[in-house]
Design a protein around this motif. Structure first.
Motif, PDB file in Angstrom:
ATOM      1  N   VAL A 169       0.871  -1.178   0.000  1.00  0.00           N
ATOM      2  CA  VAL A 169       0.000   0.000   0.000  1.00  0.00           C
ATOM      3  C   VAL A 169       0.903   1.222   0.000  1.00  0.00           C
ATOM      4  O   VAL A 169       1.773   1.353   0.866  1.00  0.00           O
ATOM      5  CB  VAL A 169      -0.937   0.033   1.234  1.00  0.00           C
ATOM      6  N   TRP A 170       0.708   2.072  -0.991  1.00  0.00           N
ATOM      7  CA  TRP A 170       1.453   3.335  -1.064  1.00  0.00           C
ATOM      8  C   TRP A 170       0.561   4.458  -0.540  1.00  0.00           C
ATOM      9  O   TRP A 170      -0.657   4.428  -0.720  1.00  0.00           O
ATOM     10  CB  TRP A 170       1.854   3.640  -2.510  1.00  0.00           C
ATOM     11  N   ILE A 171       1.171   5.466   0.091  1.00  0.00           N
ATOM     12  CA  ILE A 171       0.453   6.621   0.624  1.00  0.00           C
ATOM     13  C   ILE A 171       0.937   7.858  -0.124  1.00  0.00           C
ATOM     14  O   ILE A 171       2.137   8.149  -0.151  1.00  0.00           O
ATOM     15  CB  ILE A 171       0.729   6.832   2.132  1.00  0.00           C
ATOM     16  N   GLN A 172       0.002   8.603  -0.708  1.00  0.00           N
ATOM     17  CA  GLN A 172       0.359   9.828  -1.411  1.00  0.00           C
ATOM     18  C   GLN A 172       0.953  10.834  -0.415  1.00  0.00           C
ATOM     19  O   GLN A 172       0.434  10.990   0.697  1.00  0.00           O
ATOM     20  CB  GLN A 172      -0.862  10.447  -2.079  1.00  0.00           C
ATOM     21  N   PRO A 173       2.027  11.526  -0.800  1.00  0.00           N
ATOM     22  CA  PRO A 173       2.669  12.472   0.116  1.00  0.00           C
ATOM     23  C   PRO A 173       1.717  13.528   0.673  1.00  0.00           C
ATOM     24  O   PRO A 173       1.813  13.895   1.838  1.00  0.00           O
ATOM     25  CB  PRO A 173       3.761  13.120  -0.743  1.00  0.00           C
ATOM     26  N   SER A 174       0.789  14.011  -0.142  1.00  0.00           N
ATOM     27  CA  SER A 174      -0.136  15.052   0.318  1.00  0.00           C
ATOM     28  C   SER A 174      -1.115  14.539   1.371  1.00  0.00           C
ATOM     29  O   SER A 174      -1.759  15.329   2.058  1.00  0.00           O
ATOM     30  CB  SER A 174      -0.912  15.630  -0.869  1.00  0.00           C
ATOM     31  N   ALA A 175      -1.214  13.225   1.528  1.00  0.00           N
ATOM     32  CA  ALA A 175      -2.157  12.646   2.483  1.00  0.00           C
ATOM     33  C   ALA A 175      -1.509  12.239   3.799  1.00  0.00           C
ATOM     34  O   ALA A 175      -2.214  11.978   4.781  1.00  0.00           O
ATOM     35  CB  ALA A 175      -2.840  11.428   1.859  1.00  0.00           C
ATOM     36  N   VAL A 176      -0.188  12.202   3.851  1.00  0.00           N
ATOM     37  CA  VAL A 176       0.512  11.650   5.008  1.00  0.00           C
ATOM     38  C   VAL A 176       0.086  12.302   6.325  1.00  0.00           C
ATOM     39  O   VAL A 176      -0.256  11.611   7.284  1.00  0.00           O
ATOM     40  CB  VAL A 176       2.043  11.720   4.819  1.00  0.00           C
ATOM     41  N   LEU A 177       0.098  13.628   6.404  1.00  0.00           N
ATOM     42  CA  LEU A 177      -0.248  14.288   7.675  1.00  0.00           C
ATOM     43  C   LEU A 177      -1.694  14.028   8.104  1.00  0.00           C
ATOM     44  O   LEU A 177      -2.009  14.110   9.286  1.00  0.00           O
ATOM     45  CB  LEU A 177       0.002  15.794   7.595  1.00  0.00           C
ATOM     46  N   TYR A 178      -2.555  13.708   7.163  1.00  0.00           N
ATOM     47  CA  TYR A 178      -3.959  13.428   7.485  1.00  0.00           C
ATOM     48  C   TYR A 178      -4.178  11.953   7.843  1.00  0.00           C
ATOM     49  O   TYR A 178      -5.204  11.610   8.414  1.00  0.00           O
ATOM     50  CB  TYR A 178      -4.862  13.802   6.311  1.00  0.00           C
ATOM     51  N   LEU A 179      -3.233  11.092   7.486  1.00  0.00           N
ATOM     52  CA  LEU A 179      -3.403   9.652   7.696  1.00  0.00           C
ATOM     53  C   LEU A 179      -2.525   9.079   8.802  1.00  0.00           C
ATOM     54  O   LEU A 179      -2.659   7.894   9.136  1.00  0.00           O
ATOM     55  CB  LEU A 179      -3.122   8.898   6.388  1.00  0.00           C
ATOM     56  N   LEU A 180      -1.648   9.881   9.399  1.00  0.00           N
ATOM     57  CA  LEU A 180      -0.792   9.376  10.474  1.00  0.00           C
ATOM     58  C   LEU A 180      -1.634   8.749  11.581  1.00  0.00           C
ATOM     59  O   LEU A 180      -2.567   9.367  12.087  1.00  0.00           O
ATOM     60  CB  LEU A 180       0.075  10.499  11.046  1.00  0.00           C
ATOM     61  N   GLY A 181      -1.297   7.518  11.935  1.00  0.00           N
ATOM     62  CA  GLY A 181      -2.008   6.827  13.003  1.00  0.00           C
ATOM     63  C   GLY A 181      -3.269   6.109  12.563  1.00  0.00           C
ATOM     64  O   GLY A 181      -3.966   5.511  13.370  1.00  0.00           O
ATOM     65  N   THR A 182      -3.580   6.117  11.274  1.00  0.00           N
ATOM     66  CA  THR A 182      -4.808   5.514  10.751  1.00  0.00           C
ATOM     67  C   THR A 182      -4.664   4.006  10.594  1.00  0.00           C
ATOM     68  O   THR A 182      -3.594   3.508  10.257  1.00  0.00           O
ATOM     69  CB  THR A 182      -5.158   6.142   9.382  1.00  0.00           C
ATOM     70  N   GLN A 183      -5.759   3.297  10.824  1.00  0.00           N
ATOM     71  CA  GLN A 183      -5.825   1.866  10.546  1.00  0.00           C
ATOM     72  C   GLN A 183      -6.748   1.640   9.359  1.00  0.00           C
ATOM     73  O   GLN A 183      -7.890   2.110   9.354  1.00  0.00           O
ATOM     74  CB  GLN A 183      -6.355   1.089  11.746  1.00  0.00           C
ATOM     75  N   MET A 184      -6.245   0.954   8.349  1.00  0.00           N
ATOM     76  CA  MET A 184      -7.025   0.609   7.166  1.00  0.00           C
ATOM     77  C   MET A 184      -7.573  -0.802   7.360  1.00  0.00           C
ATOM     78  O   MET A 184      -6.826  -1.734   7.642  1.00  0.00           O
ATOM     79  CB  MET A 184      -6.135   0.668   5.917  1.00  0.00           C
ATOM     80  N   ASP A 185      -8.878  -0.954   7.205  1.00  0.00           N
ATOM     81  CA  ASP A 185      -9.542  -2.248   7.378  1.00  0.00           C
ATOM     82  C   ASP A 185     -10.420  -2.510   6.160  1.00  0.00           C
ATOM     83  O   ASP A 185     -10.635  -1.621   5.330  1.00  0.00           O
ATOM     84  CB  ASP A 185     -10.368  -2.233   8.663  1.00  0.00           C
ATOM     85  N   PHE A 186     -10.945  -3.700   6.053  1.00  0.00           N
ATOM     86  CA  PHE A 186     -11.887  -4.049   5.003  1.00  0.00           C
ATOM     87  C   PHE A 186     -13.024  -4.806   5.662  1.00  0.00           C
ATOM     88  O   PHE A 186     -12.798  -5.699   6.474  1.00  0.00           O
ATOM     89  CB  PHE A 186     -11.228  -4.925   3.928  1.00  0.00           C
ATOM     90  N   GLU A 187     -14.265  -4.416   5.320  1.00  0.00           N
ATOM     91  CA  GLU A 187     -15.400  -5.096   5.917  1.00  0.00           C
ATOM     92  C   GLU A 187     -16.430  -5.465   4.859  1.00  0.00           C
ATOM     93  O   GLU A 187     -16.544  -4.806   3.826  1.00  0.00           O
ATOM     94  CB  GLU A 187     -16.054  -4.237   7.003  1.00  0.00           C
ATOM     95  N   VAL A 188     -17.138  -6.529   5.149  1.00  0.00           N
ATOM     96  CA  VAL A 188     -18.242  -6.975   4.302  1.00  0.00           C
ATOM     97  C   VAL A 188     -19.470  -7.055   5.196  1.00  0.00           C
ATOM     98  O   VAL A 188     -19.455  -7.741   6.219  1.00  0.00           O
ATOM     99  CB  VAL A 188     -17.944  -8.358   3.679  1.00  0.00           C
ATOM    100  N   THR A 189     -20.522  -6.310   4.826  1.00  0.00           N
ATOM    101  CA  THR A 189     -21.778  -6.352   5.558  1.00  0.00           C
ATOM    102  C   THR A 189     -22.891  -6.709   4.580  1.00  0.00           C
ATOM    103  O   THR A 189     -22.652  -6.878   3.391  1.00  0.00           O
ATOM    104  CB  THR A 189     -22.095  -4.989   6.216  1.00  0.00           C
TER     105      THR A 189
END
Length: 129
Positions: A66-86
């Motif tokens: 997973v790559w993170i765009q440089p412009s998004a780094v400060l907004y995504l620090l500490g984030t957990q990415m998950d996937f869910e099916v409901t």
């Protein structure tokens, strides 16, 4: 920086790997970013990566990327990415400590840049335990 921008759950990692496997030989992983839009002001973006950008942050896990765009780094620090099916939907979800609000449908969010001083203090506290 000393730590990953985001963490990726096992469910999200499995989904990223499935996307790559089903997207042809040029697929390398996915890129996560943010863009202006939606009623709350910002939206997460996820795009297939065929040519990695050297400026992006890279998170690798058990054969997935997973790559993170440089412009998004400060907004995504500490984030957990998950996937869910409901019963109603399936998709990636983000548990983001920098999110201040979200629209009713959950498709757009309001984000603030991460406070680097708070993150540094949390790292120090975790290291001393």
């Amino acid at each position: 920086m000393g730590f990953a921008v985001m963490t990726v759950t096992e469910a999200a990692a499995s989904r990223v790997k499935a996307i790559v496997e089903n997207s042809g030989p040029d697929a390398k992983g996915v890129r996560v970013g943010i863009k202006k839009g939606g009623c709350a002001g910002m939206e997460y973006t996820i795009d297939l990566v065929t040519v990695p950008d050297a400026k992006d942050d890279l998170i690798e896990f058990d054969g997935g990327k997973v790559w993170i765009q440089p412009s998004a780094v400060l907004y995504l620090l500490g984030t957990q990415m998950d996937f869910e099916v409901t019963k109603m939907r399936s998709g990636f979800i983000f548990s983001n400590p920098n999110q201040t609000s979200a629209c009713g449908c959950g498709e757009s969010v309001e984000l603030k840049p991460a406070d680097l001083a708070v993150l540094a203090k949390q790292r120090e506290e975790a290291a001393s335990v």
